[in-house]
Design an enzyme around this catalytic site. Structure first.
Site, PDB file in Angstrom:
ATOM      1  N   ARG A  68      -4.880 -23.830 -41.098  1.00  0.00           N
ATOM      2  CA  ARG A  68      -5.893 -22.893 -41.108  1.00  0.00           C
ATOM      3  C   ARG A  68      -7.164 -23.754 -40.880  1.00  0.00           C
ATOM      4  O   ARG A  68      -7.831 -24.101 -41.597  1.00  0.00           O
ATOM      5  CB  ARG A  68      -6.204 -22.043 -42.345  1.00  0.00           C
ATOM      6  CG  ARG A  68      -4.943 -21.065 -42.533  1.00  0.00           C
ATOM      7  CD  ARG A  68      -4.658 -20.049 -41.262  1.00  0.00           C
ATOM      8  NE  ARG A  68      -3.787 -19.152 -41.701  1.00  0.00           N
ATOM      9  CZ  ARG A  68      -3.350 -18.238 -40.869  1.00  0.00           C
ATOM     10  NH1 ARG A  68      -3.966 -18.187 -39.492  1.00  0.00           N
ATOM     11  NH2 ARG A  68      -2.631 -17.300 -41.127  1.00  0.00           N
ATOM     12  N   ALA A  80       1.682 -12.180 -42.678  1.00  0.00           N
ATOM     13  CA  ALA A  80       0.469 -11.210 -42.271  1.00  0.00           C
ATOM     14  C   ALA A  80       0.178 -11.220 -41.186  1.00  0.00           C
ATOM     15  O   ALA A  80       0.199 -12.319 -40.242  1.00  0.00           O
ATOM     16  CB  ALA A  80      -0.678 -11.752 -43.396  1.00  0.00           C
ATOM     17  N   LEU A  82      -3.038  -9.010 -38.065  1.00  0.00           N
ATOM     18  CA  LEU A  82      -4.153  -8.006 -37.879  1.00  0.00           C
ATOM     19  C   LEU A  82      -3.333  -6.763 -37.566  1.00  0.00           C
ATOM     20  O   LEU A  82      -2.213  -6.525 -36.841  1.00  0.00           O
ATOM     21  CB  LEU A  82      -4.927  -8.472 -36.684  1.00  0.00           C
ATOM     22  CG  LEU A  82      -5.783  -9.749 -36.883  1.00  0.00           C
ATOM     23  CD1 LEU A  82      -6.469 -10.230 -35.503  1.00  0.00           C
ATOM     24  CD2 LEU A  82      -6.685  -9.672 -38.021  1.00  0.00           C
ATOM     25  N   GLU A  97       5.246  -7.785 -38.191  1.00  0.00           N
ATOM     26  CA  GLU A  97       4.912  -9.194 -38.575  1.00  0.00           C
ATOM     27  C   GLU A  97       6.028 -10.103 -39.327  1.00  0.00           C
ATOM     28  O   GLU A  97       6.176 -11.301 -39.104  1.00  0.00           O
ATOM     29  CB  GLU A  97       3.441  -9.178 -39.581  1.00  0.00           C
ATOM     30  CG  GLU A  97       2.276  -8.937 -38.719  1.00  0.00           C
ATOM     31  CD  GLU A  97       2.021  -9.724 -37.653  1.00  0.00           C
ATOM     32  OE1 GLU A  97       2.178 -10.823 -37.875  1.00  0.00           O
ATOM     33  OE2 GLU A  97       1.181  -9.265 -36.787  1.00  0.00           O
ATOM     34  N   GLU A 101       7.155 -13.492 -37.715  1.00  0.00           N
ATOM     35  CA  GLU A 101       6.923 -14.777 -38.225  1.00  0.00           C
ATOM     36  C   GLU A 101       8.225 -15.232 -38.956  1.00  0.00           C
ATOM     37  O   GLU A 101       8.270 -16.473 -39.259  1.00  0.00           O
ATOM     38  CB  GLU A 101       5.855 -14.383 -39.241  1.00  0.00           C
ATOM     39  CG  GLU A 101       4.516 -14.224 -38.637  1.00  0.00           C
ATOM     40  CD  GLU A 101       3.168 -14.397 -39.510  1.00  0.00           C
ATOM     41  OE1 GLU A 101       3.432 -14.382 -40.806  1.00  0.00           O
ATOM     42  OE2 GLU A 101       2.268 -14.385 -38.971  1.00  0.00           O
ATOM     43  N   GLY A 120     -18.701  -8.781 -49.580  1.00  0.00           N
ATOM     44  CA  GLY A 120     -19.855  -9.277 -49.713  1.00  0.00           C
ATOM     45  C   GLY A 120     -20.385  -9.766 -48.093  1.00  0.00           C
ATOM     46  O   GLY A 120     -21.525  -9.814 -47.979  1.00  0.00           O
ATOM     47  N   GLU A 148       0.999 -21.079 -35.018  1.00  0.00           N
ATOM     48  CA  GLU A 148       2.148 -20.748 -35.303  1.00  0.00           C
ATOM     49  C   GLU A 148       3.388 -21.643 -34.702  1.00  0.00           C
ATOM     50  O   GLU A 148       4.657 -21.515 -35.530  1.00  0.00           O
ATOM     51  CB  GLU A 148       2.407 -19.404 -34.988  1.00  0.00           C
ATOM     52  CG  GLU A 148       1.643 -18.133 -35.821  1.00  0.00           C
ATOM     53  CD  GLU A 148       1.733 -16.922 -35.432  1.00  0.00           C
ATOM     54  OE1 GLU A 148       2.634 -16.552 -34.419  1.00  0.00           O
ATOM     55  OE2 GLU A 148       1.291 -15.923 -35.879  1.00  0.00           O
TER      56      GLU A 148
END
Length: 209
Positions: A68, A80, A82, A97, A101, A120, A148
């Site tokens: 990441r 996971a 979108l 997914e 994956e 926030g 990936e």
């Protein structure tokens, strides 16, 4: 007093979108505060996501290790992705997914929990599913690319993941929330059978059945 999040929307006097990306954008809203003053709030606009805590018959969780870039880490995560299509059924997205994956399918699906990841500064909503009765998916594996392509796959005992979370060794939001939510569900009356059905309404991201 009922402890429950409730929808509310304060008046916006002006709104702009200074940045639009491939999947997300940044919005700047001028919001009227309770004292009557106006404050600017900048936040990321996100389509929403789904995640899958896939639990096998040996009480192991299917996890992925992926780079990441924003946090400069390789993180252990649960599958996971979108919600790429507006109004998409989140269960269908989660099944996709898990197939793409991990090349796995599941017969038993429940809603584990719904969360806002960073309310926030981002409107991302994530629905985390519990998937059980796992087996290999039919057909060819999905062809992966970019981050990936370097992804690792493992099955780790649930309790080992929980220890890693509490030791500060595992940081992915969906993994942390999913693992601790599952352990909590097991300890409550009704256990996992009391979890919501897979097609339960999701006001944060309404969908067609």
């Amino acid at each position: 007093m009922t402890i429950k999040d409730t929808p509310e929307e304060w008046r916006v006097t002006e709104s702009a979108t200074p940045y639009r990306g491939n999947k997300t954008s940044v919005r700047a809203d001028d919001v009227v505060m309770p004292d009557g003053k106006v404050a600017r709030r900048d936040y990321q606009v996100h389509p929403g996501s789904v995640a899958v805590l896939a639990l096998d018959g040996e009480d192991r969780v299917l996890v992925l290790r992926q780079y990441r870039h924003p946090v400069r880490h390789k993180l252990w995560e649960i599958p996971a992705g979108l919600l790429d299509v507006p109004g998409e059924n989140p269960l269908h997205a989660a099944q996709r997914e898990l197939y793409e994956e991990a090349h796995v399918k599941a017969e038993d699906w429940r809603v584990l929990t719904d969360v806002y990841t960073t309310p926030g500064g981002c409107d991302e909503a994530v629905r985390i599913f519990l998937a059980r009765d796992l087996s290999a998916a039919d057909g060819d594996r999905f062809e992966v690319a970019e981050e990936e392509a370097d992804m690792e796959l493992a099955r780790i005992p649930l309790e080992e993941l929980a220890r890693g979370v509490l030791a500060g060794e595992l940081h992915n939001n969906c993994l942390v929330v999913g693992v601790l939510s599952l352990l909590t569900a097991r300890s409550l009356e009704g256990g996992m059978d009391a979890l919501r059905p897979a097609e339960a309404p999701w006001p944060a991201r309404p969908f067609a059945s």
